[in-house]
Scaffold this motif. Structure first.
Motif, PDB file in Angstrom:
ATOM      1  N   ALA A   1       0.834  -1.165   0.151  1.00  0.00           N
ATOM      2  CA  ALA A   1       0.093  -0.004  -0.137  1.00  0.00           C
ATOM      3  C   ALA A   1       0.827   1.355   0.012  1.00  0.00           C
ATOM      4  N   ARG A   2       2.071   1.279   0.819  1.00  0.00           N
ATOM      5  CA  ARG A   2       2.711   2.292   0.904  1.00  0.00           C
ATOM      6  C   ARG A   2       3.453   2.715  -0.652  1.00  0.00           C
ATOM      7  N   ALA A   3       3.862   1.535  -1.182  1.00  0.00           N
ATOM      8  CA  ALA A   3       4.524   1.764  -2.361  1.00  0.00           C
ATOM      9  C   ALA A   3       3.751   2.240  -3.496  1.00  0.00           C
ATOM     10  N   LEU A   4       2.407   2.024  -3.535  1.00  0.00           N
ATOM     11  CA  LEU A   4       1.114   2.592  -4.462  1.00  0.00           C
ATOM     12  C   LEU A   4       1.129   3.924  -4.052  1.00  0.00           C
ATOM     13  N   LEU A   5       1.100   4.206  -2.865  1.00  0.00           N
ATOM     14  CA  LEU A   5       1.053   5.761  -2.439  1.00  0.00           C
ATOM     15  C   LEU A   5       2.050   6.596  -2.807  1.00  0.00           C
TER      16      LEU A   5
ATOM     17  N   ARG B   1       4.109   5.693  -5.453  1.00  0.00           N
ATOM     18  CA  ARG B   1       4.245   5.514  -6.875  1.00  0.00           C
ATOM     19  C   ARG B   1       3.157   6.643  -7.517  1.00  0.00           C
ATOM     20  N   SER B   2       1.951   6.897  -6.948  1.00  0.00           N
ATOM     21  CA  SER B   2       0.816   7.466  -7.498  1.00  0.00           C
ATOM     22  C   SER B   2       1.114   9.185  -6.900  1.00  0.00           C
ATOM     23  N   LYS B   3       1.690   9.421  -5.618  1.00  0.00           N
ATOM     24  CA  LYS B   3       1.440  10.836  -5.115  1.00  0.00           C
ATOM     25  C   LYS B   3       2.843  11.306  -4.711  1.00  0.00           C
ATOM     26  N   VAL B   4       3.780  10.792  -4.706  1.00  0.00           N
ATOM     27  CA  VAL B   4       5.085  11.528  -4.327  1.00  0.00           C
ATOM     28  C   VAL B   4       6.042  11.341  -5.456  1.00  0.00           C
ATOM     29  N   GLY B   5       6.773  12.604  -5.812  1.00  0.00           N
ATOM     30  CA  GLY B   5       7.991  12.575  -6.761  1.00  0.00           C
ATOM     31  C   GLY B   5       9.314  12.644  -5.994  1.00  0.00           C
ATOM     32  N   PHE B   6      10.335  12.317  -6.492  1.00  0.00           N
ATOM     33  CA  PHE B   6      11.536  12.542  -5.781  1.00  0.00           C
ATOM     34  C   PHE B   6      12.712  13.041  -6.679  1.00  0.00           C
ATOM     35  N   VAL B   7      13.570  14.104  -6.331  1.00  0.00           N
ATOM     36  CA  VAL B   7      14.559  14.597  -7.062  1.00  0.00           C
ATOM     37  C   VAL B   7      15.845  14.566  -6.349  1.00  0.00           C
ATOM     38  N   PHE B   8      16.769  13.762  -6.416  1.00  0.00           N
ATOM     39  CA  PHE B   8      17.915  13.319  -5.721  1.00  0.00           C
ATOM     40  C   PHE B   8      19.274  13.906  -6.175  1.00  0.00           C
TER      41      PHE B   8
END
Length: 105
Positions: A1-5, A7-14
């Protein structure tokens, strides 16, 4: 469930250029919540400015939130709110761009 959240709601720039491989650059920065960990840390000042402009523009154009982790006082100038994390916790450090608003040295 966390991975789906994530993947659909959080973007990352590292700083190390980690992105979600199934998304292009625009899609990576256009997610509803953008977490940017030192996105300008390895860049020259001119490129860093362009990256910050792109991040802020994407967030404002799409109504998303940007959480930026940085040591760059210059990067904080684009922020609506600046907080400092220390051993005492998280605390506001003044208006962005105001004297003393940048990260600790």
């Amino acid at each position: 469930a966390r991975a789906l959240l994530r993947r659909s709601k959080v973007g990352f720039v590292f700083q190390a250029f980690h992105v979600l491989p199934h998304l292009d650059v625009t899609q990576n920065v256009a997610l509803p919540l953008l977490l940017a960990d030192e996105p300008t840390g390895n860049l020259d000042p001119q490129t860093a400015s362009l990256v910050m402009q792109a991040l802020v523009a994407q967030c404002r154009n799409h109504g998303t939130t940007l959480i930026l982790v940085t040591h760059s006082g210059t990067a904080t100038l684009a922020a609506d709110r600046v907080l400092r994390l220390s051993t005492q916790g998280l605390a506001p450090i003044g208006e962005p761009g105001a004297p003393g608003a940048g990260p600790a040295s």
